[in-house]
Design an enzyme around this catalytic site. Structure first.
Site, PDB file in Angstrom:
ATOM      1  N   ILE A 143      47.858  35.018  49.447  1.00 41.26           N
ATOM      2  CA  ILE A 143      49.273  34.686  49.675  1.00 41.26           C
ATOM      3  C   ILE A 143      50.175  35.247  48.592  1.00 41.26           C
ATOM      4  O   ILE A 143      51.395  35.123  48.675  1.00 41.26           O
ATOM      5  CB  ILE A 143      49.481  33.160  49.761  1.00 41.26           C
ATOM      6  CG1 ILE A 143      48.981  32.469  48.490  1.00 41.26           C
ATOM      7  CG2 ILE A 143      48.816  32.590  50.998  1.00 41.26           C
ATOM      8  CD1 ILE A 143      49.289  30.974  48.458  1.00 41.26           C
TER       9      ILE A 143
ATOM     10  N   ALA B 111      50.299  37.913  44.635  1.00 41.90           N
ATOM     11  CA  ALA B 111      49.630  38.593  43.540  1.00 41.90           C
ATOM     12  C   ALA B 111      50.647  38.830  42.439  1.00 41.90           C
ATOM     13  O   ALA B 111      51.840  39.003  42.689  1.00 41.90           O
ATOM     14  CB  ALA B 111      49.006  39.911  43.997  1.00 41.90           C
ATOM     15  N   GLY B 112      50.172  38.808  41.202  1.00 45.71           N
ATOM     16  CA  GLY B 112      51.032  39.046  40.060  1.00 45.71           C
ATOM     17  C   GLY B 112      50.310  39.863  39.022  1.00 45.71           C
ATOM     18  O   GLY B 112      49.241  40.447  39.274  1.00 45.71           O
ATOM     19  N   ALA B 113      50.895  39.900  37.808  1.00 49.36           N
ATOM     20  CA  ALA B 113      50.320  40.720  36.751  1.00 49.36           C
ATOM     21  C   ALA B 113      48.970  40.201  36.286  1.00 49.36           C
ATOM     22  O   ALA B 113      48.136  40.968  35.811  1.00 49.36           O
ATOM     23  CB  ALA B 113      51.289  40.778  35.568  1.00 49.36           C
TER      24      ALA B 113
ATOM     25  N   GLY C 115      46.786  38.096  38.205  1.00 49.17           N
ATOM     26  CA  GLY C 115      45.764  37.832  39.208  1.00 49.17           C
ATOM     27  C   GLY C 115      46.323  37.657  40.598  1.00 49.17           C
ATOM     28  O   GLY C 115      47.515  37.845  40.840  1.00 49.17           O
ATOM     29  N   LYS C 116      45.436  37.295  41.521  1.00 45.05           N
ATOM     30  CA  LYS C 116      45.797  37.069  42.912  1.00 45.05           C
ATOM     31  C   LYS C 116      45.750  35.573  43.224  1.00 45.05           C
ATOM     32  O   LYS C 116      44.980  34.829  42.624  1.00 45.05           O
ATOM     33  CB  LYS C 116      44.848  37.812  43.847  1.00 45.05           C
ATOM     34  CG  LYS C 116      44.915  39.334  43.734  1.00 45.05           C
ATOM     35  CD  LYS C 116      43.951  39.989  44.721  1.00 45.05           C
ATOM     36  CE  LYS C 116      44.043  41.511  44.662  1.00 45.05           C
ATOM     37  NZ  LYS C 116      43.122  42.142  45.636  1.00 45.05           N
TER      38      LYS C 116
ATOM     39  N   LYS D  78      43.957  30.643  42.151  1.00 43.50           N
ATOM     40  CA  LYS D  78      44.376  31.857  41.448  1.00 43.50           C
ATOM     41  C   LYS D  78      43.151  32.505  40.815  1.00 43.50           C
ATOM     42  O   LYS D  78      42.482  31.903  39.974  1.00 43.50           O
ATOM     43  CB  LYS D  78      45.397  31.516  40.365  1.00 43.50           C
ATOM     44  CG  LYS D  78      45.923  32.719  39.589  1.00 43.50           C
ATOM     45  CD  LYS D  78      46.982  32.262  38.607  1.00 43.50           C
ATOM     46  CE  LYS D  78      47.579  33.434  37.839  1.00 43.50           C
ATOM     47  NZ  LYS D  78      48.610  32.981  36.878  1.00 43.50           N
TER      48      LYS D  78
ATOM     49  N   ASP E 246      58.018  32.923  30.467  1.00 44.41           N
ATOM     50  CA  ASP E 246      58.207  33.721  31.685  1.00 44.41           C
ATOM     51  C   ASP E 246      58.899  32.882  32.753  1.00 44.41           C
ATOM     52  O   ASP E 246      58.448  32.821  33.896  1.00 44.41           O
ATOM     53  CB  ASP E 246      56.871  34.252  32.188  1.00 44.41           C
ATOM     54  CG  ASP E 246      57.042  35.406  33.180  1.00 44.41           C
ATOM     55  OD1 ASP E 246      58.163  35.950  33.263  1.00 44.41           O
ATOM     56  OD2 ASP E 246      56.080  35.748  33.877  1.00 44.41           O
TER      57      ASP E 246
END
Length: 995
Positions: free
Chosen positions: A696, A698-700, A702-703, A718, A820
């Site tokens: 659903i 994804a980022g820097a 992980g998924k 995650k 962040d």
């Protein structure tokens, strides 16, 4: 003939081109300067080469004779190099290129030709390289502002040569070396501001004391060591002395008592020792004194409080002893008094507050005794009263019940007694009322219904009696109600079911009776329910099983009857206790294990497979029959399992052999670490993280997968990317460790809940609560484009996030910086309540002072973080301000840049200035809540102030969002006293300037 000649002459005259006047040389120089810069469409569009002079161009000012004297291009989003052609303008005296993207070095030799320059402001750009020594040779330069750039290297020794310089400001750069003694030779200097640089550890040069004209000396966070030089006492014109956030040692010099003009002294967060000089209390202009977070000893000089202008007095977190001087009651301007975490004792003056406009009184964690002065709110301005962990006794003064300005009251762990004044229960602005650990008596007044802003009511460990009033149901914002260890009686009021946001309900060890109301089904955010040690009767409501986030359930030591509802098996409980009741019937299968045995003892009627719960479970013909059936079921289950394993390997064996994940998993089992009680097996989590159809996001780091488990619940999984040698900050598994270190220990309604983590060699999975409405960023900027977020929903999200960040900054030990904060890291549940997520780069404040690389996202990164890699709570405040602007404008932080308008902060400044504040509002929101949206913009612009010392703390932001702190005319209430410099004036709505 003559007529023909005349006709030909007139015809030629008509056909000749129209005569034109050419642009003068100074205009050509300016066009050359502009040609080297890029900017948004329309920037400097009126710089017309057909004009005779440039005197009417944007940003250009001229002398009476038409010579260019000034160039002001503030906030024009210009980028490119600095062209020294400006120095060919012979009368140019003032240049401001502040708040742009000028990104070159400053040409040293060429600058020496700017002989007429008196004021040069290049702050808030991207200039690099060394500081040009040639600046010191400019004969007329009086003001030099190079703040917030990327200048590096040492301060040039030639800087002692400025002939008439009055102001030198180089805040937030990358300067190295130490502060040079030659600066003490600039005899005309009135302001020296070198704060927030990366200097090497070094002392304050004693030569600074030679600057007899100096009015402002700001050396915050300059890596200073050693002692404060006594020569600073020679600065008789000094108004502002800031040496905070360094490593200074030794005593405060007695010579500072000679600073007869000083208005503010900031010495906090050093390692200063010794006594506070008595003479500091005799400085006639002193308004603010802060020597907090040092190692100071001795007593507080009484003379401080005879100062007529003293407004803010902070000495918290030292080793001070003795009493509070009686003279404090005479302090006619004192508004902030913060003395917590010392060794102070004695009683408070009985007339404290009668002459002082007190706003904040923070005396927690001392040894004060006696009564709380009845006059403490006589001036009607008290907002925070914090007296935790002292020996105060007696009753609360009646005046506190009339103190309508109070919004934060913490009196826990004292010796207070008697009844709470009736009016105090219903204070209209109070959000936190903490009376825990005293000997208060009486009842909870029905007037509590007037406390509509109350979010936390903590009155445990007292002697309160009577029934919980029905009026408590009016507190729709209440998320914690803790009243354990009292003498409360009667039933639980059904009105509690109206508290839809309730997260903690702790009423254990009272004398409550009656049944648990079925209205509890409305508590969809409840995580803790403790009703143990009462006289509750009736059955356990099956509706408890529908409270999806409940992880703490204690109903022990009551008179509950009936069976255990099977619906309780839906819960993921960390604490589960139903012992010592009158429950009967079969134990639901989930709880029929040894791990739950102690949670069910003392219920003689319960039956199950647990020894000691049901006598008929073994022995006799019936018991043997049950045993045979049980063994048959076990054998059948083993057979089915073997068949399943064979089928699985027949179908997926090849895949597992090829998969590194599968090979490693076969050699060693996964390890599950739980932070809440979990009942799902890790295999279900692994299956979800192996199936890409569940992806659903994804980022820097992980998924993220959505996993629907066998019990019907849904979680988010995650899967972190495998660390490489270039991973963030060079720390193996940094994201994983940060996430579990932070989320594994925090408990707050606005922080996403981490259920558990699964680890196996270098594979790591984090399992969170699943929030069905996704991220705020997706709703605002994705396909739905904010259609489901009206203004009330957006406003509530803003408050939720602010409270979550305030918790991280103020209530966590140690405090946590998220690093962040952005809209895509703000997740929304089914009711659009917000949770802060993704703590992969979070740091404890003490560990986050300086980072080796930038963490964060473009458009949200605070200026000082991008330039210096230094991070603090104020970095989160800036990012949150950007999120507020997203909520109000509906724009993405970088959308304005794509349109040539710079980032979102600049776009709001510029658009509001040119077209009015209504022009920045998201048109889909309409105008019904326009005034409230204007107020949120004001808060956002405060949060995104260039300098962190001018940004409010998150606790102050919460207050401002809830209606305080920003007055009707746009002025801003004072910030918390530990924030250093006083804030800049807030931008005003209407026709006032927003830039």
């Amino acid at each position: 003939m003559s007529r023909s000649v005349l006709f030909v002459f007139l015809l030629l005259l008509y056909l000749l081109p129209e005569p034109s006047l050419s642009l003068n040389q100074e205009g050509l120089f300016l066009l050359q300067f502009k040609s080297g810069l890029d900017g948004p469409t329309g920037a400097l569009s009126d710089w017309n080469p057909r004009d005779v002079t440039p005197c009417n161009w944007t940003g250009v000012s001229c002398t009476a004779t038409g010579a260019v004297a000034g160039l002001n291009l503030y906030n024009q989003s210009l980028q490119g190099p600095f062209d020294p052609v400006l120095c060919r303008l012979p009368y140019l005296s003032n240049v401001s290129l502040s708040y742009n993207y000028i990104n070159s070095t400053l040409p040293d030799a060429a600058l020496s030709r700017c002989s007429a320059l008196a004021d040069l402001d290049l702050s808030m750009n991207c200039l690099v390289g060394p500081l040009p020594a040639a600046l010191a040779s400019l004969p007329r330069l009086r003001r030099l502002n190079l703040d917030s750039n990327n200048f590096s290297g040492p301060i040039p020794a030639a800087f002692n040569g400025f002939p008439v310089l009055e102001s030198l400001s180089i805040v937030f750069n990358l300067l190295t070396g130490t502060i040079p003694a030659v600066l003490g030779e600039i005899g005309t200097l009135q302001e020296l501001n070198l704060a927030y640089n990366t200097f090497s550890p070094g002392p304050i040069p004693p030569e600074i004391g030679n600057l007899s004209a100096l009015r402002n000396l700001l050396l915050t966070d300059c890596k200073l060591i050693g002692s404060i030089p006594p020569s600073l006492g020679n600065l008789r014109k000094l108004a502002n002395l800031d040496l905070s956030m360094n490593n200074l040692e030794g005593p405060i010099p007695e010579t500072l008592t000679e600073l007869s003009s000083v208005v503010q002294i900031e010495l906090y967060k050093n390692s200063l020792t010794g006594h506070i000089p008595e003479g500091l209390g005799k400085l006639p202009a002193l308004r603010r004194f802060d020597a907090s977070m040092n190692l100071l000893e001795g007593t507080i000089p009484p003379s401080f409080f005879d100062l007529p202008l003293l407004e803010s007095f902070h000495l918290y977190q030292n080793h001070l002893a003795g009493g509070l001087p009686a003279s404090i009651a005479r302090a006619g301007s004192l508004s902030e008094l913060r003395l917590h975490m010392n060794r102070l004792n004695g009683t408070l003056p009985p007339d404290l507050g009668s002459k002082s406009p007190l706003v904040v009184v923070e005396l927690s964690q001392n040894q004060f005794s006696g009564e709380i002065p009845g006059s403490i709110c006589d001036r009607g301005s008290l907002e925070q009263l914090m007296l935790i962990g002292n020996f105060f006794s007696g009753t609360l003064p009646e005046g506190l019940g009339r103190c309508k300005t109070l919004w934060r009251v913490r009196l826990r762990k004292n010796l207070l007694s008697g009844e709470v004044p009736a009016g105090m229960w219903g204070l209209p602005h109070v959000s936190l009322l903490d009376l825990m650990g005293n000997s208060f008596s009486g009842v909870i007044s029905p007037s509590i219904s007037d406390a509509r802003n109350l979010s936390s009511l903590t009155i445990s460990d007292n002697q309160f009696a009577g029934e919980i009033p029905e009026e408590i149901g009016a507190l729709t914002g209440l998320y914690e109600f803790s009243a354990s260890d009292n003498r409360l009686t009667g039933p639980l009021p059904s009105a509690l079911g109206r508290l839809a946001g309730l997260q903690i309900l702790d009423l254990h060890n009272n004398s409550l009776s009656g049944e648990i109301p079925r209205e509890i089904q409305a508590w969809q955010h409840l995580s803790e329910l403790n009703l143990a040690g009462n006289g509750l009767t009736g059955a356990i409501p099956p509706e408890l099983g529908g409270l999806a986030v409940l992880n703490y359930l204690d109903l022990s030591n009551n008179l509950l009857t009936g069976s255990i509802p099977p619906e309780l098996q839906n819960l993921k409980l960390n604490i589960f206790n139903l012992s010592n009741n009158q429950l009967s019937g079969d134990v639901p299968p989930l709880y029929a294990s040894k791990g739950y045995r102690d949670s069910l003892l003392g219920n003689p009627g319960l039956c199950g497979e647990l020894p000691g719960l049901c006598p008929a479970s073994s022995g006799g013909p019936e018991g043997k029959q049950h045993l045979i059936i049980f063994l048959f079921i076990i054998a059948l289950a083993v057979l089915i399992l073997l068949i399943g394993v064979v089928c699985f390997y027949w179908k997926y064996g090849a895949y597992l052999k090829a998969s590194r994940w599968g090979r490693k998993s076969s050699r060693k089992s996964w390890r599950l670490t739980s932070f809440h009680k979990v009942t799902f097996p890790e295999r279900e989590i692994l299956d979800a993280a192996l199936d890409e159809s569940n992806l659903i996001g994804a980022g820097a780091s992980g998924k993220v997968y959505r996993a629907v488990l066998s019990d019907g619940s849904t979680v988010a999984v995650k899967k972190l990317f495998r660390p490489g040698k270039n991973n963030l900050e060079g720390e193996k598994d940094a994201a994983f460790e940060a996430e579990i270190e932070t989320l594994g220990r925090v408990r707050h309604k606005n922080i996403v809940r981490l259920w558990c983590c699964c680890t196996h060699d270098d594979h790591k999975l984090l399992v969170y609560e699943y929030l069905p409405n996704g991220s705020l960023g997706d709703l605002l900027h994705g396909g739905k484009a904010g259609r489901c977020l009206d203004w009330p929903a957006r406003y509530k999200i803003a408050v939720d996030v602010a409270e979550g960040l305030s918790y991280l900054h103020n209530d966590c030990v140690p405090p946590v910086v998220h690093r962040d904060v952005k809209s895509t890291n703000i997740l929304l549940d089914a009711d659009f309540r917000a949770r802060i997520g993704d703590f992969g780069v979070a740091k404890a404040v003490e560990a986050a002072k300086s980072m080796s690389v930038i963490a964060g996202s473009l458009g949200y990164i605070a200026p000082e973080y991008a330039y210096t890699l230094r991070v603090s709570e104020k970095s989160d405040v800036y990012s949150f301000g950007v999120v507020l602007l997203e909520l109000v404008t509906g724009r993405h932080p970088l959308e304005a840049g794509e349109l040539g308008e710079g980032d979102l902060v600049r776009w709001v400044h510029r658009t509001a200035e040119e077209k009015g504040p209504a022009a920045v509002l998201d048109p889909s929101l309409g105008s019904e809540f326009e005034e409230e949206m204007f107020r949120v913009i004001e808060v956002a612009l405060l949060c995104t102030s260039n300098l962190p010392i001018n940004r409010p703390t998150m606790s102050k932001v919460v207050k401002m969002l809830l209606g305080g702190g920003v007055s009707g005319d746009g002025s801003v209430a004072e910030l918390d006293g530990d924030e250093g410099m006083p804030p800049q004036p807030a931008p005003l709505r209407g026709e006032t300037a927003w830039a």
